[in-house]
Structures are given as structure tokens and as C-alpha cells.
Design an enzyme around this catalytic site. Structure first.
Site, PDB file in Angstrom:
ATOM      1  N   ASP A 123      44.653  30.453  49.051  1.00 30.56           N
ATOM      2  CA  ASP A 123      43.383  30.948  48.536  1.00 30.56           C
ATOM      3  C   ASP A 123      42.295  30.175  49.265  1.00 30.56           C
ATOM      4  O   ASP A 123      42.133  28.963  49.047  1.00 30.56           O
ATOM      5  CB  ASP A 123      43.300  30.727  47.029  1.00 30.56           C
TER       6      ASP A 123
ATOM      7  N   GLY B 259      47.696  43.103  57.471  1.00 34.96           N
ATOM      8  CA  GLY B 259      47.965  42.506  58.774  1.00 34.96           C
ATOM      9  C   GLY B 259      47.452  43.259  59.973  1.00 34.96           C
ATOM     10  O   GLY B 259      47.706  42.863  61.107  1.00 34.96           O
TER      11      GLY B 259
ATOM     12  N   ASP C 261      46.137  34.672  53.350  1.00 34.31           N
ATOM     13  CA  ASP C 261      45.983  35.599  52.233  1.00 34.31           C
ATOM     14  C   ASP C 261      46.568  34.958  50.983  1.00 34.31           C
ATOM     15  O   ASP C 261      47.387  34.026  51.086  1.00 34.31           O
ATOM     16  CB  ASP C 261      46.676  36.930  52.523  1.00 34.31           C
TER      17      ASP C 261
ATOM     18  N   ASP D 294      38.043  41.017  56.575  1.00 35.49           N
ATOM     19  CA  ASP D 294      37.899  42.406  56.138  1.00 35.49           C
ATOM     20  C   ASP D 294      38.130  42.490  54.637  1.00 35.49           C
ATOM     21  O   ASP D 294      38.535  43.517  54.110  1.00 35.49           O
ATOM     22  CB  ASP D 294      38.902  43.297  56.894  1.00 35.49           C
TER      23      ASP D 294
ATOM     24  N   LYS E 278      33.113  41.988  56.650  1.00 32.58           N
ATOM     25  CA  LYS E 278      32.687  43.238  56.017  1.00 32.58           C
ATOM     26  C   LYS E 278      31.690  42.946  54.902  1.00 32.58           C
ATOM     27  O   LYS E 278      31.869  42.021  54.107  1.00 32.58           O
ATOM     28  CB  LYS E 278      33.891  43.980  55.445  1.00 32.58           C
TER      29      LYS E 278
END
Length: 238
Positions: free
Chosen positions: A129, A85, A113, A153, A193
Site C-alpha cells: 500500500d 499490469g 499494488d 492509472d 490519471k
């Protein structure tokens, strides 16, 4: 067990820094010992704890937003793979999600998440998902329209095989990008990322087709020995 050893500071005034050395315990792998030692000596880990963030990753999105300025008051944001978070924590005040500043527009952030995440004031957290069919429609329903920012991320579980891990994280980033293409408004931003290497070539090509500007950045808070970097794609063409 950890012990602290003194070493002379670099200021020339006899200042002393404390560096934590971790002994290898029975049953603990050397890689785990080195990870623990790195954590204990990481200034961003200490800062995260003192400033109330859920992890050092919060400083990565802080660094990126300070540079590119995509988390603005009134923005509608989707955080993919948001656990634990930290990125949501950073976004809430920057987009004015709590409406604390009545003179600026109030934003919204949807955190997604596959596991439950402890509540964060100002963030709307959902278990989903994002790879499931129809996930993009659910996100738009929750958000009440299109997003200004989609950020991720996420990292796949490490296998210990560098090339395999690289391919997995690129695949995750590609999937996140596909969802971003479905939910972003024209002019929106995608932040994710990736890992430095050759496998992200197709992803970079696709992003350059879809966005006006694509930057690849290693923020100061990323560990120097890490191959991670972040792609910041701005100006979604729609």
C-alpha cells in the site's frame, strides 16, 4: 444475451460493420447492460485481447509515451496501482527491462499494488500500500535508487456519486504525487490519471511548482464519454 445487428458502413461501398446489442437480463441493472455493450463494441478492448495486453488501459500509456517519450531504454520506472499490469507490459520493452537490446541500457520497472498481480516478464511486482508510512523508502530500496518515472492509472472505487468519485481520484493522485516527490530524480517525470473538474486546482498548482512543464492530456484511447484525463509533469525540480 448479446446479438449482432448489421449497419451500413460509412465508406459508401456497402461495407457492413457488426455492432453488438446487449439485451437486459433479469437481475442485471441497465448501467451494467450499457457497460457490457460498450465493452463488446470497444475497438481498444478487442485490440488489447489480440495484442496480448491485460486491458485497454495499456493504450493510454502507449499514447502518452508516443507523445512525450518518457519510457526510454535504461529508465527506472515505478507503476503505482499497477493491477492488472497493462502499463507494466507496455513499459518493459520500451525501457529495455529484459535487456533484449544489448546496445541500449537496461531499465527497471517496479510495479506496486495492494493485491497480487500475475507475473510479467521483465517487471518486478510487489504487494504494497503506497500510502503506508515508509513506502517511499521501500520503493527506493527495491529500485536501487531514485526513479526516472512515476506513473499511476489508479482510480478509487466508484460510489455512484460523481462529485465524491472526483474527490477520491484527486486525493489518490495527490498522494501519488507526494510519493513521486520523494522518489523521483531531478529531471524525472510524473504521469497520473485525474478527472476533469475544479477539484484538481491545488494539485495542478503544486505540480507546476515542482516540475518545469505540466501538460493535461486526454489520449485518443480514453473514451469520449469519460471525464478522465492525464497529467504529464516533466522536469522534476528536485
Amino acid at each position: 444475451m448479446a446479438k449482432k445487428t448489421d449497419k451500413k458502413g460509412t465508406s459508401g461501398r456497402g461495407q457492413r460493420d457488426l455492432t453488438v446489442k446487449v439485451k437486459t437480463a433479469r437481475g442485471r441493472k441497465m448501467s451494467s447492460t450499457l457497460w457490457l455493450q460498450r465493452q463488446l463494441n470497444d475497438p481498444y478492448v478487442a485490440r488489447a485481447k489480440s495484442e496480448g495486453y491485460r486491458g485497454r488501459a495499456a493504450f493510454k500509456i502507449l499514447d502518452l509515451d508516443d507523445r512525450f517519450g518518457f519510457l526510454v531504454p535504461g529508465a527506472r520506472v515505478v507503476d503505482l496501482g499497477c493491477a492488472p499490469g497493462g502499463w507494466c507490459q507496455v513499459a518493459v520493452p520500451r525501457i529495455n527491462a529484459l535487456g533484449d537490446n544489448a546496445r541500449k541500457p537496461q531499465g527497471r520497472i517496479i510495479g506496486i499494488d495492494i493485491q497480487e498481480v500475475e507475473p510479467i516478464p521483465g517487471a518486478e511486482l510487489h504487494v504494497l500500500d503506497f500510502l503506508d508510512e515508509g513506502a517511499d523508502d521501500k520503493v527506493k530500496d527495491w529500485l536501487g535508487g531514485q526513479a526516472d518515472v512515476v506513473m499511476s492509472d489508479m482510480a478509487a472505487s466508484a460510489s455512484g456519486h460523481k462529485q465524491t468519485d472526483h474527490m477520491r481520484i484527486i486525493a489518490l493522485c495527490e498522494a501519488a504525487a507526494e510519493l513521486a516527490f520523494d522518489v523521483l530524480r531531478p529531471g524525472g517525470t510524473f504521469v497520473a490519471k485525474v478527472l476533469a473538474g475544479g477539484a484538481e486546482g491545488d494539485l495542478q498548482k503544486r505540480l507546476k511548482q515542482k516540475f518545469e512543464k505540466v501538460d493535461n492530456v486526454k489520449p485518443p484511447s480514453s473514451r469520449s464519454d469519460s471525464s478522465e484525463k492525464f497529467v504529464v509533469a516533466r522536469g522534476f525540480r528536485g
